[in-house]
Design an enzyme around this catalytic site. Sequence first.
Site, PDB file in Angstrom:
ATOM      1  N   GLY A   1      14.802  15.651 -30.951  1.00  0.00           N
ATOM      2  CA  GLY A   1      15.932  14.454 -31.176  1.00  0.00           C
ATOM      3  C   GLY A   1      16.738  14.536 -29.746  1.00  0.00           C
TER       4      GLY A   1
ATOM      5  N   GLU B   1      16.552   8.403 -27.551  1.00  0.00           N
ATOM      6  CA  GLU B   1      17.099   7.502 -28.360  1.00  0.00           C
ATOM      7  C   GLU B   1      16.665   7.208 -29.778  1.00  0.00           C
ATOM      8  OE1 GLU B   1      20.422   6.317 -27.097  1.00  0.00           O
ATOM      9  OE2 GLU B   1      20.158   8.094 -25.866  1.00  0.00           O
TER      10      GLU B   1
ATOM     11  N   ASP C   1      17.822   3.198 -20.139  1.00  0.00           N
ATOM     12  CA  ASP C   1      19.080   4.272 -20.461  1.00  0.00           C
ATOM     13  C   ASP C   1      19.669   4.883 -19.268  1.00  0.00           C
ATOM     14  OD1 ASP C   1      20.151   6.433 -22.474  1.00  0.00           O
ATOM     15  OD2 ASP C   1      19.286   7.390 -20.764  1.00  0.00           O
TER      16      ASP C   1
ATOM     17  N   LYS D   1      23.493   4.046 -17.092  1.00  0.00           N
ATOM     18  CA  LYS D   1      24.260   5.196 -16.480  1.00  0.00           C
ATOM     19  C   LYS D   1      24.357   5.143 -15.043  1.00  0.00           C
ATOM     20  CE  LYS D   1      22.359   8.443 -19.989  1.00  0.00           C
ATOM     21  NZ  LYS D   1      21.308   9.314 -20.616  1.00  0.00           N
TER      22      LYS D   1
HETATM   23  N1  HSE Z   1      18.573   9.765 -24.604  1.00  0.00           N
HETATM   24  C1  HSE Z   1      19.214  10.198 -23.589  1.00  0.00           C
HETATM   25  C2  HSE Z   1      18.657  11.264 -22.807  1.00  0.00           C
HETATM   26  C3  HSE Z   1      20.460  10.709 -24.262  1.00  0.00           C
HETATM   27  O1  HSE Z   1      17.484  11.585 -23.306  1.00  0.00           O
HETATM   28  O2  HSE Z   1      19.104  11.382 -21.760  1.00  0.00           O
HETATM   29  C4  HSE Z   1      21.673  11.089 -23.678  1.00  0.00           C
HETATM   30  O3  HSE Z   1      22.118   9.682 -23.165  1.00  0.00           O
END
Ligand code: HSE
Length: 431
Positions: free
Chosen positions: A188, A191, A202, A206
């Site tokens: 989990g 994403e 991702d 950030k």
């Molecule tokens: N998919 C993201 C990660 C979750 O692996 O960091 C938090 O943004």
Amino acid sequence: MKTFNIAIAGLGNIGLEVYKNLTKNKKNILEKTGFKINISHISVKNPRKKRGISLPKKLFVTSPLDLVKLENVDIIVELIGGSDGMAKKLVFAALKNGKHVVTANKALIAKHGDELSILAEKNSVNLLFEASVAGGIPIIKSIKQGLIANKINHVYGILNGTTNFILTEMEKKQSSFKEILKVAQSKGYAESNPHSDISGADVASKISILSSICFGSKIVNSNFLVEGISHIDLLDILYAKKLGFKIKLLAIAEMVNNKIKQRVHPSLIPSTLDISNIDGVTNAVVVDGVPIGRTIYEGAGAGKGPTSSAIISDITSVMVGNDDFSFGLSPSAKKTFKLFNFNDHKSKYYFRFLAHDKPGVLSVITSLLAKNKISIQNLIQDPDQGNLSSIMIITHLSKEKDIQVILKKLRNKKNIFKKIVMIRVRDENKL
Ligand code: HSE
């Protein structure tokens, strides 16, 4: 004593955890803030879905947009996700209607954060998004409040748990990228569409958010280098290790001669550097400021527990009223800076070639490098693959523009396979 009514929009993994932790911590929050909280509404797509917890049905609304008109809602927690669509509609409408918004949605903030923060200021409400960057690490508050006295010129780190987990486990289990990706999904971390983790998208959102907060700049959300990790093979991790490096997906933002140099790409970093030991799903952020110097923040970067911790922190900030500006300064004070031309970037470069083990192949590579004034620092040839051999090279300091030129040429050379792995090297010991 004021009671804050909270509406949660989106009841997935994170939403459910926020619900549980807010409910469990009501007394604690009252003691620490002096205010009561009440979860007044939850918007869910499917009210009948089994969630392993009994939820009062009277809380449910089916359209998130219904929340913005409700008199008794003070704070909307947006956990729908996505840069556009319903999440965007909801947050714009909520701010316009005088509701505070707390969100974990990095894609939305990276794309629309400038506009949204103006709207929040205009309507005298808060827009907070601590959970959008580095999960449970309170990095946004640390920069906005703890480091308020500093001029920050450099921020970088490991901002994606999934990819860091994959790179760590590939080495530990001597496994392929594909196999470990499956494990990351089953845990989990990734994403819902893991492409955004793997491709670097991702992390790009950030670092766009972080650089804007660090430099007081308008958000840079396009025209910068974003590379993911799908081209990295176990072999690269092992070669890097042999030479004293670890491979990490880094997000880096710097102010260079009054220009923003922002990028996301895998990097070879010395295994003696502190962040090279940030393994698994853990994230780390390094912030360099004057007068404080180098600071490092480490913690869980993904998962429902850490994310809910950050969301609840934002909720309490709204209640106490101690975090007025989304990006740490009035949106009207944000500056626009030019972007550094990445063609002028200089670093050492790692290459791995797969080639037919024939006379002259190595010299094709080395003479092309020499012709383009790229000098070799390390070279390993690994012939043990039938009639193929792997060649690994680390260059001395070179220019990105020259590297791209020779990469193109080498991809068209006979006896050398088209897939050439190139990874940038950050080899200072104190970055
Ligand atoms: N998919 C993201 C990660 C979750 O692996 O960091 C938090 O943004």
